[in-house]
Design a protein around this motif. Structure first.
Motif, PDB file in Angstrom:
ATOM      1  N   PHE A 282       0.826  -1.201   0.000  1.00 47.86           N
ATOM      2  CA  PHE A 282       0.000   0.000   0.000  1.00 47.86           C
ATOM      3  C   PHE A 282       0.864   1.256   0.000  1.00 47.86           C
ATOM      4  N   ASP A 283       0.461   2.196  -0.855  1.00 52.09           N
ATOM      5  CA  ASP A 283       1.163   3.476  -0.913  1.00 52.09           C
ATOM      6  C   ASP A 283       0.737   4.388   0.231  1.00 52.09           C
ATOM      7  N   TRP A 284      -0.537   4.278   0.625  1.00 61.81           N
ATOM      8  CA  TRP A 284      -1.087   5.141   1.668  1.00 61.81           C
ATOM      9  C   TRP A 284      -2.013   4.326   2.565  1.00 61.81           C
ATOM     10  N   ILE A 285      -1.974   4.626   3.867  1.00 58.10           N
ATOM     11  CA  ILE A 285      -2.791   3.904   4.847  1.00 58.10           C
ATOM     12  C   ILE A 285      -3.385   4.920   5.816  1.00 58.10           C
ATOM     13  N   THR A 286      -4.658   4.759   6.133  1.00 58.60           N
ATOM     14  CA  THR A 286      -5.261   5.619   7.151  1.00 58.60           C
ATOM     15  C   THR A 286      -6.183   4.801   8.038  1.00 58.60           C
TER      16      THR A 286
ATOM     17  N   THR B 159       7.145  -0.689   9.008  1.00 54.20           N
ATOM     18  CA  THR B 159       8.425  -0.131   9.435  1.00 54.20           C
ATOM     19  C   THR B 159       8.199   1.299   9.914  1.00 54.20           C
ATOM     20  N   GLU B 160       9.167   1.838  10.626  1.00 59.22           N
ATOM     21  CA  GLU B 160       9.073   3.230  11.063  1.00 59.22           C
ATOM     22  C   GLU B 160       8.965   4.171   9.864  1.00 59.22           C
TER      23      GLU B 160
ATOM     24  N   GLU C  41       5.945   7.004   9.015  1.00 56.47           N
ATOM     25  CA  GLU C  41       6.214   8.413   8.724  1.00 56.47           C
ATOM     26  C   GLU C  41       5.679   8.826   7.357  1.00 56.47           C
ATOM     27  N   LYS C  42       5.853   7.967   6.370  1.00 56.53           N
ATOM     28  CA  LYS C  42       5.518   8.329   4.995  1.00 56.53           C
ATOM     29  C   LYS C  42       4.067   8.042   4.630  1.00 56.53           C
TER      30      LYS C  42
ATOM     31  N   TRP D  88      -1.803  11.873   7.105  1.00 58.71           N
ATOM     32  CA  TRP D  88      -3.268  11.928   7.034  1.00 58.71           C
ATOM     33  C   TRP D  88      -3.912  12.006   8.416  1.00 58.71           C
ATOM     34  N   LEU D  89      -3.148  12.428   9.425  1.00 59.69           N
ATOM     35  CA  LEU D  89      -3.701  12.568  10.777  1.00 59.69           C
ATOM     36  C   LEU D  89      -4.485  13.884  10.884  1.00 59.69           C
TER      37      LEU D  89
END
Length: 527
Positions: free
Chosen positions: A240-244, A280-281, A285-286, A291-292
């Motif tokens: 996944f490129d992005w996770i929320t 991973t850390e 971060e990335k 998206w917080l």
């Protein structure tokens, strides 16, 4: 272009303009702690990861904020509202115990009568649960497009730590099979009877077991991801490129992320699945921290995952793989896998982004905040905030809103009706039209001696009501846009009356700046 898969055709959000720094509330509630106060503030800022929250104004409620989010989603989709065959609305803050948000919004945005309607339970998961239900309806062929909404004016007891995060906002997705922004690749649920948080009938605010929510949240977020990976043996979080995740605070998503970095991931018995769930850390971060949005809005409950997902989509590019994991206390979670499609590039700029709403803000004082919260919790009859701003406008091209004024009982009906709902009311009914877009002629504060003048009387005399602006912002010639707002209560148990108010132009100005060609938008009355 038609797709074999269902997906997001358009999305929209709404975040109220009023904001308050969390620290202001903490200082007020915890002032008896003396020297310990700074430690509490430090815990809230850097432990719970809370910064500020959005607060609904006197003219806003769950229905009005849902309406603007839905209008934005329909506009981005570029479809007629009459093509929508189903509407769901998830919320914990329904204005009516009996009477749906979904039907009100459907009427306010111009969706007709031949439509499936449902308000959904499931706490903060209910907005994304609606996405799953509309996905199934579209796949079945029963409807062409569906509208899923998550909207909340979050409640919390005064002095409860929950108050520090309880915000307000709405998200809405139009789903379909044509011109997709993002396709739904799969949805995996996970739920159990885990009553960490609840609100009993007739209670104004929820109760909770505090730290128990940490276990409930982590176990269900992780459980939903594990269920998704159980169905897809070659899928891992690294794909996944992005996770929320759902954001009741910044702390809980980060706590869950940390659990997913451990050698032994909790709540997952199958090691082959657990291995694919490791973060991973650098991933955190990335892929997750950007998206917080809870830092800007507070916990928007049923809208939380939808707003963070919209924020992510504002920046995503075609081909990106996206994972959105919602959560609601009780407890329920959905892991929804999206793939971003080419349609996202064409549709950008039709509506404000999440950050456009975040940056459109006005900081309020703690006494104003207290006034707003007191009105919410006591459910007293309240009109527009005093002193009200009223004036005269002249129409600009762009259509009209139509409402009815009942002269027999002084009720405002929006959308318009031919007869009063009270069968014994003699009437008569007067229909009024107000322009969708207007230019300001003059404005004044309603004098104190006229503070009991009703909004019915003002509308009857063709006066315009102004919101989301200070008197100094309103200059003759200023362009205005009409918005749906709550104009009156009939006491604690009567009707809530909605109608038209005006604010300095916001949505149209952004759309024109981004797209030279204007986009046809839905009329806000019955189709």
């Amino acid at each position: 272009m038609s797709h074999s898969k269902v997906g997001i055709v358009g999305y929209g959000v709404y975040i109220p303009r009023e904001r308050i720094e969390t620290a202001k509330i903490v200082r007020e509630r915890e002032k008896k702690r003396g020297k310990e106060l700074e430690k509490v503030l430090e815990k809230v800022r850097h432990g719970l990861l809370l910064r500020e929250k959005a607060v609904a104004g006197h003219t806003e409620d769950t229905m009005t904020i849902a309406t603007e989010a839905a209008e934005n989603a329909i506009r981005m989709a570029g479809i007629s509202p009459g093509e929508i065959g189903g509407v769901t609305a998830g919320s914990e803050s329904k204005p009516y115990a009996v009477g749906t948000i979904a039907r009100h919004v459907a009427s306010f945005v111009g969706i007709g009568e031949n439509v499936f309607i449902a308000d959904l339970e499931g706490a903060c998961n209910s907005g994304m649960q609606g996405v799953a239900f509309m996905d199934a309806e579209i796949r079945s062929g029963r409807i062409k497009y569906g509208l899923s909404i998550g909207s909340d004016v979050a409640q919390a007891e005064r002095g409860d730590p929950l108050e520090y995060s309880a915000g307000a906002g709405a998200g809405a997705f139009v789903l379909g099979k044509s011109d997709l922004i993002a396709s739904i690749e799969d949805i995996a649920p996970y739920s159990s009877l885990f009553m960490d948080f609840w609100r009993r009938e007739e209670s104004a605010v929820p109760k909770h077991f505090g730290r128990t929510t940490v276990e409930a949240y982590k176990s269900h977020i992780i459980g939903a991801i594990a269920n998704l990976f159980r169905k897809h043996q070659d899928l891992s979080l690294s794909d996944f490129d992005w996770i929320t995740f759902h954001q009741p605070s910044g702390y809980l998503p980060m706590k869950t992320c940390n659990a997913l970095t451990l050698e032994e991931i909790p709540y997952v018995g199958d090691s082959s699945i657990a291995e694919r769930m490791r973060l991973t850390e650098q991933d955190i971060e990335k892929k997750i921290k950007p998206w917080l949005r809870v830092l800007d809005t507070g916990n928007t409950y049923a809208a939380s995952t939808m707003i963070s997902l919209a924020s992510l989509l504002d920046k995503a590019k075609p081909g990106d793989q996206v994972l959105a994991v919602s959560y609601g206390s009780g407890a329920y979670s959905n892991a929804t896998w999206f793939e971003v499609q080419d349609g996202i590039e064409e549709k950008r700029g039709r509506t404000p982004t999440v950050m456009d709403y975040v940056e459109r803000k006005s900081e309020i004082r703690i006494d104003t905040y207290h006034d707003l919260i007191r009105e919410r919790l006591s459910r007293i009859k309240r009109r527009l905030e005093i002193p009200r701003l009223v004036g005269e406008i002249e129409p600009v091209s762009g259509g009209y809103f139509s409402l009815s004024l009942c002269k027999g009982c002084n009720r405002i009906y929006y959308p318009e009706r031919d007869t009063c709902l009270a069968s014994d009311c003699p009437g008569p009914m007067e229909k009024k039209r107000f322009p969708r877009f207007a230019k300001l002629k003059n404005v004044s504060k309603l004098p104190f001696k006229k503070r009991w003048t009703s909004n019915f009387e003002l509308l009857e005399n063709n006066k315009a009501l102004f919101v989301d602006a200070d008197a100094s912002d309103l200059k003759p010639g200023l362009r205005l846009e009409g918005v749906i707002r709550r104009l009156d209560y009939e006491g604690k148990d009567g009707l809530i009356l909605y109608g038209i108010a005006y604010r300095p132009i916001f949505r149209e100005a952004l759309a024109v700046a981004s797209k030279p060609k204007p986009i046809a938008i839905a009329p806000t009355q019955y189709a």
